[in-house]
Design a protein around this motif. Sequence first.
Motif, PDB file in Angstrom:
ATOM      1  N   GLU A 116       0.825  -1.209   0.000  1.00 17.44           N
ATOM      2  CA  GLU A 116       0.000   0.000   0.000  1.00 17.44           C
ATOM      3  C   GLU A 116       0.862   1.263   0.000  1.00 17.44           C
ATOM      4  OE1 GLU A 116      -3.874  -1.823   2.409  1.00 17.44           O
ATOM      5  OE2 GLU A 116      -2.324  -0.704   3.478  1.00 17.44           O
ATOM      6  N   VAL A 117       1.934   1.258   0.798  1.00 18.08           N
ATOM      7  CA  VAL A 117       2.797   2.435   0.911  1.00 18.08           C
ATOM      8  C   VAL A 117       3.502   2.733  -0.405  1.00 18.08           C
ATOM      9  CG1 VAL A 117       4.922   3.316   1.963  1.00 18.08           C
ATOM     10  CG2 VAL A 117       3.151   2.318   3.401  1.00 18.08           C
ATOM     11  N   VAL A 118       4.113   1.721  -1.013  1.00 19.15           N
ATOM     12  CA  VAL A 118       4.841   1.979  -2.260  1.00 19.15           C
ATOM     13  C   VAL A 118       3.872   2.326  -3.394  1.00 19.15           C
ATOM     14  CG1 VAL A 118       6.793   0.535  -1.584  1.00 19.15           C
ATOM     15  CG2 VAL A 118       4.970  -0.458  -2.956  1.00 19.15           C
ATOM     16  N   ASN A 119       2.674   1.752  -3.352  1.00 20.56           N
ATOM     17  CA  ASN A 119       1.672   2.088  -4.365  1.00 20.56           C
ATOM     18  C   ASN A 119       1.262   3.551  -4.293  1.00 20.56           C
ATOM     19  OD1 ASN A 119      -0.454   1.286  -6.420  1.00 20.56           O
ATOM     20  ND2 ASN A 119      -1.781   1.977  -4.755  1.00 20.56           N
ATOM     21  N   GLN A 120       1.299   4.120  -3.082  1.00 23.87           N
ATOM     22  CA  GLN A 120       0.939   5.528  -2.877  1.00 23.87           C
ATOM     23  C   GLN A 120       2.108   6.473  -3.132  1.00 23.87           C
ATOM     24  OE1 GLN A 120      -0.492   5.488   1.149  1.00 23.87           O
ATOM     25  NE2 GLN A 120      -2.391   4.414   0.638  1.00 23.87           N
ATOM     26  N   GLY A 121       3.242   5.923  -3.548  1.00 28.33           N
ATOM     27  CA  GLY A 121       4.401   6.755  -3.844  1.00 28.33           C
ATOM     28  C   GLY A 121       5.432   6.824  -2.743  1.00 28.33           C
ATOM     29  N   GLY A 122       5.203   6.093  -1.641  1.00 27.68           N
ATOM     30  CA  GLY A 122       6.142   6.101  -0.533  1.00 27.68           C
ATOM     31  C   GLY A 122       7.243   5.067  -0.695  1.00 27.68           C
ATOM     32  N   THR A 123       8.133   5.025   0.285  1.00 30.01           N
ATOM     33  CA  THR A 123       9.220   4.056   0.339  1.00 30.01           C
ATOM     34  C   THR A 123       9.060   3.245   1.612  1.00 30.01           C
ATOM     35  OG1 THR A 123      10.669   5.642  -0.755  1.00 30.01           O
ATOM     36  CG2 THR A 123      11.725   3.764   0.299  1.00 30.01           C
ATOM     37  N   TYR A 124       9.244   1.915   1.516  1.00 33.20           N
ATOM     38  CA  TYR A 124       9.033   1.070   2.684  1.00 33.20           C
ATOM     39  C   TYR A 124      10.195   0.110   2.874  1.00 33.20           C
ATOM     40  CZ  TYR A 124       6.523  -1.569   6.222  1.00 33.20           C
ATOM     41  OH  TYR A 124       6.147  -2.142   7.413  1.00 33.20           O
ATOM     42  N   PHE A 125      10.705   0.070   4.103  1.00 37.47           N
ATOM     43  CA  PHE A 125      11.730  -0.901   4.478  1.00 37.47           C
ATOM     44  C   PHE A 125      11.278  -1.586   5.760  1.00 37.47           C
ATOM     45  CE2 PHE A 125      13.913   2.376   2.087  1.00 37.47           C
ATOM     46  CZ  PHE A 125      14.666   1.624   1.187  1.00 37.47           C
ATOM     47  N   SER A 126      11.313  -2.912   5.767  1.00 40.53           N
ATOM     48  CA  SER A 126      10.968  -3.618   7.000  1.00 40.53           C
ATOM     49  C   SER A 126      12.008  -3.290   8.062  1.00 40.53           C
ATOM     50  CB  SER A 126      10.893  -5.131   6.752  1.00 40.53           C
ATOM     51  OG  SER A 126      12.135  -5.628   6.307  1.00 40.53           O
ATOM     52  N   SER A 127      11.665  -3.520   9.324  1.00 41.83           N
ATOM     53  CA  SER A 127      12.493  -3.035  10.423  1.00 41.83           C
ATOM     54  C   SER A 127      13.922  -3.558  10.365  1.00 41.83           C
ATOM     55  CB  SER A 127      11.849  -3.416  11.761  1.00 41.83           C
ATOM     56  OG  SER A 127      11.675  -4.817  11.850  1.00 41.83           O
ATOM     57  N   ARG A 128      14.118  -4.834  10.060  1.00 38.72           N
ATOM     58  CA  ARG A 128      15.476  -5.384  10.041  1.00 38.72           C
ATOM     59  C   ARG A 128      16.271  -4.864   8.850  1.00 38.72           C
ATOM     60  NH1 ARG A 128      14.316 -11.423  10.322  1.00 38.72           N
ATOM     61  NH2 ARG A 128      16.386 -11.587   9.405  1.00 38.72           N
ATOM     62  N   ALA A 129      15.603  -4.582   7.752  1.00 44.12           N
ATOM     63  CA  ALA A 129      16.288  -3.983   6.606  1.00 44.12           C
ATOM     64  C   ALA A 129      16.739  -2.574   6.963  1.00 44.12           C
ATOM     65  CB  ALA A 129      15.366  -3.965   5.392  1.00 44.12           C
ATOM     66  N   SER A 130      15.882  -1.831   7.648  1.00 43.41           N
ATOM     67  CA  SER A 130      16.243  -0.479   8.079  1.00 43.41           C
ATOM     68  C   SER A 130      17.415  -0.512   9.047  1.00 43.41           C
ATOM     69  CB  SER A 130      15.047   0.210   8.747  1.00 43.41           C
ATOM     70  OG  SER A 130      13.993   0.384   7.832  1.00 43.41           O
ATOM     71  N   GLU A 131      17.405  -1.475   9.966  1.00 48.51           N
ATOM     72  CA  GLU A 131      18.485  -1.596  10.936  1.00 48.51           C
ATOM     73  C   GLU A 131      19.815  -1.862  10.244  1.00 48.51           C
ATOM     74  OE1 GLU A 131      17.305  -4.657  13.593  1.00 48.51           O
ATOM     75  OE2 GLU A 131      15.679  -3.479  14.479  1.00 48.51           O
ATOM     76  N   ALA A 132      19.795  -2.685   9.192  1.00 50.93           N
ATOM     77  CA  ALA A 132      21.023  -2.983   8.460  1.00 50.93           C
ATOM     78  C   ALA A 132      21.583  -1.724   7.825  1.00 50.93           C
ATOM     79  CB  ALA A 132      20.751  -4.043   7.394  1.00 50.93           C
ATOM     80  N   LEU A 133      20.707  -0.879   7.284  1.00 47.43           N
ATOM     81  CA  LEU A 133      21.159   0.361   6.666  1.00 47.43           C
ATOM     82  C   LEU A 133      21.663   1.345   7.713  1.00 47.43           C
ATOM     83  CD1 LEU A 133      18.354   0.884   4.020  1.00 47.43           C
ATOM     84  CD2 LEU A 133      20.726   0.277   3.579  1.00 47.43           C
ATOM     85  N   ASN A 195      19.500  16.992  -5.829  1.00 47.25           N
ATOM     86  CA  ASN A 195      19.733  16.369  -7.141  1.00 47.25           C
ATOM     87  C   ASN A 195      19.514  14.854  -7.072  1.00 47.25           C
ATOM     88  OD1 ASN A 195      20.333  16.355  -9.891  1.00 47.25           O
ATOM     89  ND2 ASN A 195      22.513  16.012  -9.550  1.00 47.25           N
ATOM     90  N   ILE A 196      18.442  14.481  -6.397  1.00 54.50           N
ATOM     91  CA  ILE A 196      18.041  13.082  -6.263  1.00 54.50           C
ATOM     92  C   ILE A 196      16.588  12.967  -6.730  1.00 54.50           C
ATOM     93  CG2 ILE A 196      17.640  11.164  -4.670  1.00 54.50           C
ATOM     94  CD1 ILE A 196      19.761  12.404  -2.838  1.00 54.50           C
ATOM     95  N   GLN A 197      16.330  12.074  -7.662  1.00 50.83           N
ATOM     96  CA  GLN A 197      14.998  12.020  -8.256  1.00 50.83           C
ATOM     97  C   GLN A 197      14.146  10.836  -7.807  1.00 50.83           C
ATOM     98  OE1 GLN A 197      13.929  14.663  -9.969  1.00 50.83           O
ATOM     99  NE2 GLN A 197      15.959  15.484  -9.449  1.00 50.83           N
ATOM    100  N   THR A 198      14.746   9.831  -7.160  1.00 47.96           N
ATOM    101  CA  THR A 198      13.976   8.649  -6.767  1.00 47.96           C
ATOM    102  C   THR A 198      13.682   8.645  -5.274  1.00 47.96           C
ATOM    103  OG1 THR A 198      15.905   7.258  -6.318  1.00 47.96           O
ATOM    104  CG2 THR A 198      15.092   7.324  -8.592  1.00 47.96           C
ATOM    105  N   ALA A 199      12.576   8.015  -4.901  1.00 53.66           N
ATOM    106  CA  ALA A 199      12.209   7.911  -3.489  1.00 53.66           C
ATOM    107  C   ALA A 199      13.251   7.104  -2.721  1.00 53.66           C
ATOM    108  CB  ALA A 199      10.830   7.265  -3.355  1.00 53.66           C
TER     109      ALA A 199
END
Length: 212
Positions: A116-133, A195-199
């Motif tokens: 739902e989030v990415v369909n609305q134009g947002g960016t989504y990372f699950s919690s463990r993926a976010s923690e890795a970053l 100068n960044i064009q992607t979410a």
Amino acid sequence: MIRVLLVDDHPLVLDGINACLSSEPGIEVVGQASNGLEALELAESLSPAVVLMDVSMPVMNGLEATKEMQLRFPACRVLILSMHENREYILQLMQSGAAGYVLKDVASEELVRAIEVVNQGGTYFSSRASEALVKQFAPDNKHSYNEDRPCLTKREESVLKLLAEGGSNKDIARKLDISVRTVETHRQNIKQKLNIQTAAGLAKYAIENNIV
């Protein structure tokens, strides 16, 4: 209805995800592919809004397919569904244009929310993926400031933070008590300044600069 294309080389995984999403009233699974090349062919004929993409696949992997998907079907949002929480994987996929990264062990409710989030134009990372970053980019001083980075206003930083956390324009407008049009204006200003064009690129910048 959110039209979703499933891409994974394991039939049991495809069947499981399909069964999970088929019960959702706002989601329609329009097709299934077993590799990136099949996904591109189906995307052309089925016009999905969201492609749920595995990474490790034969013929054409998820990274290559995501890059090609963004070139050929820029309106299509790619959500990576992977078992890898390796930060190099995540960074490469963000740079390829993926709108989000979800690990395969998430609950079905979170997967639906990510779609739902990415369909609305947002960016989504699950919690463990976010923690890795965050572990990759977090400096010793959590609040350190990079003086060389472009100057964003406080409001723009607030918008960028919510964008990086997966908020859609409507979500951000509601949280900041401003209009959707104002959010769109801030979003364009942020893209121009950085100068960044992607979410995904904006999310990466926010993480690197401790805005989230």
